[in-house]
Design an enzyme around this catalytic site. Structure first.
Site, PDB file in Angstrom:
ATOM      1  N   GLU A 116      29.583 -31.242   7.352  1.00  0.00           N
ATOM      2  CA  GLU A 116      30.850 -30.456   8.054  1.00  0.00           C
ATOM      3  C   GLU A 116      30.837 -30.264   9.382  1.00  0.00           C
ATOM      4  OE1 GLU A 116      28.323 -29.344   5.705  1.00  0.00           O
ATOM      5  OE2 GLU A 116      29.792 -29.689   3.931  1.00  0.00           O
ATOM      6  N   ALA A 135      23.061 -24.392  26.361  1.00  0.00           N
ATOM      7  CA  ALA A 135      22.805 -25.847  26.016  1.00  0.00           C
ATOM      8  C   ALA A 135      22.423 -26.652  27.233  1.00  0.00           C
ATOM      9  CB  ALA A 135      24.273 -26.528  25.720  1.00  0.00           C
ATOM     10  N   GLY A 172      22.971 -43.338 -18.496  1.00  0.00           N
ATOM     11  CA  GLY A 172      22.764 -42.474 -19.736  1.00  0.00           C
ATOM     12  C   GLY A 172      21.667 -41.462 -19.427  1.00  0.00           C
ATOM     13  N   MET A 174      13.990 -31.452  16.609  1.00  0.00           N
ATOM     14  CA  MET A 174      15.248 -30.683  17.194  1.00  0.00           C
ATOM     15  C   MET A 174      15.307 -29.599  16.349  1.00  0.00           C
ATOM     16  SD  MET A 174      18.223 -33.563  17.326  1.00  0.00           S
ATOM     17  CE  MET A 174      17.945 -35.149  17.965  1.00  0.00           C
ATOM     18  N   GLN A 190      23.954 -43.407  18.000  1.00  0.00           N
ATOM     19  CA  GLN A 190      23.267 -44.522  17.357  1.00  0.00           C
ATOM     20  C   GLN A 190      22.425 -43.896  15.901  1.00  0.00           C
ATOM     21  OE1 GLN A 190      21.002 -47.456  19.341  1.00  0.00           O
ATOM     22  NE2 GLN A 190      19.260 -47.427  18.490  1.00  0.00           N
ATOM     23  N   GLU A 191      21.988 -42.652  15.916  1.00  0.00           N
ATOM     24  CA  GLU A 191      21.302 -42.040  14.965  1.00  0.00           C
ATOM     25  C   GLU A 191      22.228 -42.302  13.664  1.00  0.00           C
ATOM     26  OE1 GLU A 191      19.262 -38.285  15.694  1.00  0.00           O
ATOM     27  OE2 GLU A 191      19.233 -37.938  13.517  1.00  0.00           O
TER      28      GLU A 191
END
Ligand SMILES: Cc1cc2nc3c(=O)[nH]c(=O)nc-3n(C[C@H](O)[C@H](O)[C@H](O)COP(=O)(O)OP(=O)(O)OC[C@H]3O[C@@H](n4cnc5c(N)ncnc54)[C@H](O)[C@@H]3O)c2cc1C
Length: 381
Positions: A369, A180, A341, A127, A243-244
């Site tokens: 975001e 889109a 530590g 994507m 689902q992802e």
């Protein structure tokens, strides 16, 4: 309080996953990190064990399990070993395979699913592009009709499994004027002429996964390689993202809990000023807070798993689970590093690597975001 969403079948499955990982992965994690890759033998063995095709119908080589709790168990166990293993298997089996299962034609299912379930066809999803990932609708990779063919040009970046993937479900612009609603998903085989990959990217964490850039130069495919509807890709992706994001949430918590439990052991064993460091009130309270935080977050995620199985998980539920658990994971692991530590800053210590591995969970699969943007919009803001 006993966690109750899993029954004995799930626990038997958990035991078989754990046995497999202890035998086939745990002894080799250092090698995987050095190679920046999980080797093909792992995929083939996991395929043989039936772990890669949980949602794939039996007639196409999978388990045909209609119960997402098995996926959840798988992710919990993978993330206990390391987060990269969870993300690589997640991309293949839980995120990308469902596109083929739910949107593929019969011919496509026959062509790809048996290999996917067997670990022979390794999947990735493309994507994100160099010019942007959050604004998915603005993607620039194009497919232009030329007779029987579609000619694809462009590139993708940060692709998990990208270096070794055999088939990449790729979001491509087919109708430039439609934004889109002009995006289509193509299944691009790595063997296609004009397909190439960049180097394995040098990441801050998740060393074991082979994240790469992909390039498409006049790659020629046909309608048979379109997954789902022409120009319907954006809607398909939006439908699959819950689902992802749920898978991310399950992974985030399992990873955080594992390291937290290891930190508890360390806090009991490590001594300072003549006593175990966990017995200092500050550390005792800190650990008490972290265990509480993880348990409370788990209750929400478990409910999301049940809702998903019932077909009732909304994109907003998933967005809440995803951003909250990634924040929890990062906060918890930061405290774990502190308790270790100086050793907590040494790469040879698992806690240090886990802390690095966790950072990306606030960025990928829709950044925190973007998750808050979705939730805010749902609030009418
Ligand atoms: C290790 C790794 C593995 C990945 N694997 C894959 C994969 O397999 N497949 C794939 O397709 N992608 C993958 N990604 C890409 C990932 O999904 C993107 O990095 C992510 O969606 C963010 O896109 P971007 O990096 O382009 O950041 P940008 O979109 O440029 O965003 C930059 C910053 O701006 C913020 N921002 C953007 N828009 C808004 C807004 N409207 N409101 C508020 N803040 C905003 C973002 O939250 C972010 O903090 C991976 C990334 C990494 C690091």
């Amino acid at each position: 309080m006993k966690r109750s969403i899993y029954d004995e079948d799930h626990e038997a499955f958990r035991a078989s996953v754990k046995e497999f990982l202890d035998r086939s992965v745990v002894p080799h994690v250092e090698q995987h990190a050095a190679d920046k890759a999980i080797p093909r033998e792992f995929w083939l063995e996991a395929g043989k064990q039936g772990f890669l095709g949980l949602e794939i119908p039996e007639e196409h080589g999978g388990a045909g399990a209609d119960d997402y709790r098995f996926n959840a168990v798988l992710f919990e166990e993978l993330n206990k070993v390391n987060a990269a293993l969870g993300s690589c298997v997640g991309i293949h089996a839980d995120i990308t395979a469902p596109y083929l299962v739910e949107l593929g034609t019969e011919e496509q299912k026959k062509r790809w699913l048996p290999g996917v379930a067997a670990g022979e066809i390794l999947l990735a999803i493309g994507m994100t592009e160099p010019s942007g990932g959050s604004d998915l609708a603005a993607l620039k990779t194009t497919a232009v009709r030329d007779g029987e063919h579609w000619v694809i040009n462009g590139s993708k970046t940060f692709i998990t499994n990208g270096y070794s993937a055999d088939l990449v479900i790729t979001a491509v612009r087919t109708s430039p004027e439609k934004k889109a609603r002009g995006i289509t998903l193509f299944a691009i085989p790595a063997t296609a002429e004009g397909y190439s990959r960049g180097r394995k990217l040098d990441k801050v964490g998740q060393d074991e996964s082979d994240t790469a850039e992909l390039f498409f130069e006049n790659v020629r495919l046909t309608d048979d390689d379109i997954v789902g509807e022409l120009d319907g890709g954006f809607i398909h992706m939006m439908q699959k993202l819950p689902q992802e994001r749920l898978g991310c949430a399950i992974s985030n918590l399992a990873h955080a809990r594992q390291i937290l439990e290891e930190t508890l052991v360390y806090a009991k064993e490590r001594k300072a000023f003549g006593q175990g460091i966990g017995s200092f009130q500050h550390n005792k309270f800190l650990l008490a807070e972290q265990f509480t935080t993880v348990d409370v977050a788990q209750a929400y995620v478990d409910q999301c798993v049940i809702a998903h199985d019932a077909g009732e998980l909304t994109p907003i539920d998933a967005a809440k689970a995803k951003w909250w658990t990634s924040q929890v994971q990062n906060d918890v692991l930061d405290h774990c590093v502190q308790i270790y530590g100086g050793y907590g800053f040494m790469n040879e210590y698992r806690v240090a690597r886990a802390w690095r591995d966790a950072r990306v969970s606030k960025i990928w699969a829709g950044s925190n975001e973007i998750m808050k943007e979705l939730i805010g919009r749902d609030l009418g803001l």
